[in-house]
Structures are given as structure tokens and as C-alpha cells.
Design a protein around this motif. Structure first.
Motif: not given
Length: 286
Positions: A152, A155, A189, A198, A202-203, A206, A260, A264, A267
């Protein structure tokens, strides 16, 4: 007359310089390179499992379809946050990278400025190279979704700027910056998954890219005090967190909101782990 006490005057007035273990810098560099290589392998495994297998695409597309179907349904502060993200442009990132480097330069830390700019720009640069040039998403399920979206970019942009700012900032500012940066990068993210931009992988990819670039930058020479154990923890923690997130999201069959939030959180954890691994600055001699 002979000097008493057994200590020479010359030795007594010699300045004390702390000893540095032989091979310390070289060992640190090998730890940084090894950590980056291990995480690159983890990134390849994540890409293969989630993108290059029918089972992975089945799990990915289930949540992605839900996000696309509910896109635009958010209201209140969440909708305003999505609108703000939607207005981000490449020039905003360029300004952010310049500001990150300027923070370290204003502090008289040119090496830190170089590291910060490389972390911020390199995270997004490697992300775009992987997404647009090196990787592809085959349509194994005939869903018509064949454009690659891993990793992403949004992100990676926020994550790279946060990591770069942590590198550039003084040590006393790291803790509040790490908390705020973890919240910002983690929120980005989560947002890109929730709004159907995304997929979860993908996140997570990243997060791995940001950690890889962070480790590679640590190879640059520096006089700062470094903790090899803290750098090893970053190299281990981020891939393990990504693997755990995949298990929770896909094997657990969790709803979109949980998915999600979990991505997140990975990240955000990347930011906090990197902040802990940053070397302590050594003041220049007067």
C-alpha cells in the motif's frame, strides 16, 4: 626525588576514553543487513501466500469485496478522515521528506538528516517499485481483479515519514512522536482497507517494507550508541506480527472491522518497535 604512589603524572592527566568493543560497528552492520534480508524473505512469503495462491486470493477478496460494497457508508469524523486521505498528493510527500531532513540539519546532525530522508523516501520508493514494476496479481479466481495493489502506497508514505521523523528528532521527543506516529500510520493502514483501496496483505507488506528500509539505513556509519538487541527485536517482531495478523484475519474468518484494526495495529507496532531500536545520540566533543 622519586615520585611516590606508583602512578605517573602523565598517566594521571590522560583523558578517559571509553573503550569500544572490537568489531562492534561491523557486528551492528551485519545485524542490520541480516534483519533486512530476513524481512525481505517474509515479504516474499506474504506475497506468495496471499497473492499467488487461490486460497489466499479467496480470503483476500472476501474482505475486499465487503469493503468495496460499503465504500462511502461512513459518516462523521471517519468520513472526514477518509476525505482528508483522498486529497493527499505526491507533492505533500515531497514537502514532508524535505521537512524531515530539515529537522536533523537544524540540529546539526547531517548523518541523521541523510538517514531520515532515505527512510522516508526509500520506504515509499521501494513500495512503488514493488507494486508497479516487480510484482503482479494474477486473477486466479476470474474475478476481474488483476491489478496489483501490494504494498500500500498510502500506508508506506505515512509510515516512512513517521520513521524518518523519529530518526531526525532528538531523543527526548521520540516517545511522544512514536505514540502520535504509531496512531497516524496505523490509522492510515486501517483506512485504506476499510474504504476498499487495499487488501490486508497490502498494508502488512507496507509495514515490512518500512522495517526493511529502516534496518538498511542503520548500516550507515554513525558514532551513536547502538543496541543490537533492539534492532534484532524489530527484525523479528514485525514479520511475526504480520504472520499472526494473517492467521487472525483469514484463518479466523473475522469481520471487516476487526481485519482492518488488526492490520492497522501491525503498522503501529512497527513504528513503536523502530523507535525503541533507534541509537542513542552521542554529543560531539567540545
Amino acid at each position: 626525588m622519586p615520585h611516590s604512589g606508583g602512578v605517573s603524572t602523565t598517566a594521571a592527566h590522560q583523558p578517559y576514553t571509553p573503550s569500544r568493543p572490537r568489531g562492534g560497528r561491523r557486528t551492528w552492520s551485519w545485524v542490520a543487513l541480516g534483519g533486512a534480508w530476513w524481512q525481505l524473505v517474509a515479504l516474499g512469503v506474504l506475497y506468495y501466500v496471499c497473492v499467488r495462491t487461490a486460497t489466499g486470493q479467496t480470503h483476500e477478496n472476501r474482505l475486499h469485496a465487503q469493503a468495496v460494497a460499503t465504500r462511502g457508508a461512513e459518516t462523521g469524523w471517519l468520513r472526514r478522515a477518509f476525505d482528508l486521505v483522498d486529497r493527499l498528493e505526491p507533492q505533500h510527500l515531497v514537502v514532508g521528506i524535505v521537512l524531515v531532513g530539515a529537522v536533523a540539519l537544524l540540529r546539526g546532525r547531517p548523518v541523521r538528516a541523510l538517514q531520515a530522508v532515505v527512510v522516508a523516501g526509500g520506504t515509499l520508493g521501494l513500495t512503488e517499485l514493488l507494486k508497479l514494476v516487480l510484482l503482479e496479481r494474477p486473477d486466479l479466481l476470474d474475478h476481474g481483479w488483476s491489478s496489483n495493489s501490494l504494498p500500500s502506497g498510502h500506508t508506506a508514505a505515512v509510515l516512512g515519514l513517521v520513521l524518518g521523523l523519529l530518526v531526525a528528532a532528538p531523543r527526548w521527543l521520540r516517545f511522544p512522536l512514536a505514540l502520535a506516529g504509531a496512531a497516524a500510520a496505523g490509522a492510515m493502514g486501517a483506512f485504506v482497507i476499510a474504504d476498499g483501496w487495499h487488501r490486508v496483505s497490502d498494508v502488512l507488506a507496507s509495514a515490512l517494507v518500512g522495517s526493511i528500509v529502516f534496518c538498511l539505513v542503520q548500516v550507515l556509519p554513525s558514532r551513536d550508541r547502538r543496541s543490537r538487541g533492539a534492532l534484532v527485536s524489530v527484525s523479528v517482531l514485525v514479520p511475526v506480527a504480520c504472520a499472526a495478523a494473517l492467521v487472525v484475519v483469514y484463518a479466523g474468518g473475522v469481520p471487516l472491522r476487526t481485519a482492518y484494526l488488526v492490520a492497522g495495529a501491525v503498522v503501529a507496532l512497527t513504528v513503536l518497535a523502530a523507535a525503541r531500536a533507534l541509537p542513542r545520540e552521542v554529543r560531539a566533543a567540545a
